[in-house]
Design an enzyme around this catalytic site. Structure first.
Site, PDB file in Angstrom:
ATOM      1  N   ASN A   3       5.945   1.619  -2.422  1.00  0.00           N
ATOM      2  CA  ASN A   3       6.260   3.137  -2.260  1.00  0.00           C
ATOM      3  C   ASN A   3       7.708   3.117  -2.132  1.00  0.00           C
ATOM      4  O   ASN A   3       8.271   2.355  -1.677  1.00  0.00           O
ATOM      5  CB  ASN A   3       5.758   3.532  -0.988  1.00  0.00           C
TER       6      ASN A   3
ATOM      7  N   HIS B 282      10.423   5.477   0.076  1.00  0.00           N
ATOM      8  CA  HIS B 282      10.729   6.415   1.277  1.00  0.00           C
ATOM      9  C   HIS B 282      12.065   6.855   1.399  1.00  0.00           C
ATOM     10  O   HIS B 282      12.737   5.843   1.475  1.00  0.00           O
ATOM     11  CB  HIS B 282       9.943   5.834   2.204  1.00  0.00           C
TER      12      HIS B 282
ATOM     13  N   SER C 254      14.235   3.402   1.158  1.00  0.00           N
ATOM     14  CA  SER C 254      13.691   2.093   1.481  1.00  0.00           C
ATOM     15  C   SER C 254      12.525   2.067   0.602  1.00  0.00           C
ATOM     16  O   SER C 254      11.689   3.003  -0.091  1.00  0.00           O
ATOM     17  CB  SER C 254      12.815   2.090   2.703  1.00  0.00           C
TER      18      SER C 254
ATOM     19  N   ASP D  60       3.981   4.467   5.923  1.00  0.00           N
ATOM     20  CA  ASP D  60       5.638   4.283   5.790  1.00  0.00           C
ATOM     21  C   ASP D  60       5.974   3.093   6.502  1.00  0.00           C
ATOM     22  O   ASP D  60       6.989   2.878   7.002  1.00  0.00           O
ATOM     23  CB  ASP D  60       6.367   5.470   6.217  1.00  0.00           C
TER      24      ASP D  60
END
Ligand code: GAR
Length: 210
Positions: A107, A109, A136, A145
């Site tokens: 992912n 973020h 990040s 997260d």
């Protein structure tokens, strides 16, 4: 070529950066499908323009998060991806889902994690008076997260900064660190071991770009 499925919810500029890397031959991947939880978003157009199959799975049509995630999982797995990429995918995922793709889902973020998990990250960094902000890329775990960080990009917050100017500044770096991460993974150089991301078997120096 490594099969990759990308999940989006909106503009898909990060998806575009990965498509560009694929088309230039820099990334040894094939994007097997793009899945969006929203219809009519620009990211779906970007996928169609690159002749990538798309699916829309509207979360509002499911009675529970579990039911939505199961449909998402079934659709992803039809394409047998080796890597799942969350590129601006704005849904919280169940533990069943995150565990299914553990070590093979990443992912991006827009904050310097562990700072500012969740939403409105740019405004929160400005309001806190931070000197720096960033983005990040991390492996996805059950913790929102919270998975191991792979690489970060760091930018200075200027005096006149607004959430919009800061978001635009950060996004430019997102378009560098996300394809870079996909490349490492596709080259079989990137792994998750416990709560650590490893490149060539060694812990990463996370700030790759600043
Ligand atoms: C990006 O800034 C990404 O970091 C963020 O959404 C934006 C998507 O832009 N992701 C999150 O906030 C995840 N919680 P894009 O659709 O143009 O790639």
């Amino acid at each position: 070529l490594m099969s990759v499925v990308v999940l989006i919810s909106g503009s898909g500029s990060n998806l575009q950066a990965i498509i560009d890397g694929m088309q230039s031959g820099q990334l040894p991947i094939q994007i097997s499908a793009v899945i969006s939880n929203k219809a009519d978003v620009k990211g779906l157009e970007r996928a169609a323009n690159a002749s990538i199959p798309t699916h829309v799975i509207n979360h509002k049509e499911f009675s529970s998060r579990e039911a939505f995630d199961r449909e998402l999982m079934a659709t992803i797995d039809q394409h047998k991806p080796q890597l799942v990429v969350l590129a601006g995918f704005m849904r919280i995922l169940t533990e069943e889902f995150t565990n299914h793709y553990l070590g093979r889902m990443i992912n991006i973020h827009p904050s310097l994690l562990p700072k500012y998990q969740g939403l409105h990250t740019h405004q929160r960094a400005i309001d806190a008076g931070d000197s720096h902000h960033g983005a990040s890329v991390h492996f996805v775990t059950a913790e929102l997260d919270g998975g191991p960080v792979i690489v970060q990009a760091k930018v200075a917050i200027d005096d006149q900064e607004t959430a919009d100017t800061l978001a635009a500044k950060v996004l430019k770096f997102e378009h560098q660190i996300f394809p870079q991460t996909v490349q490492w993974f596709a080259e079989h150089r990137l792994t998750m071991e416990g709560n650590q991301a490893l490149l060539d078997g060694k812990p990463l120096d996370k700030t790759g770009f600043q």
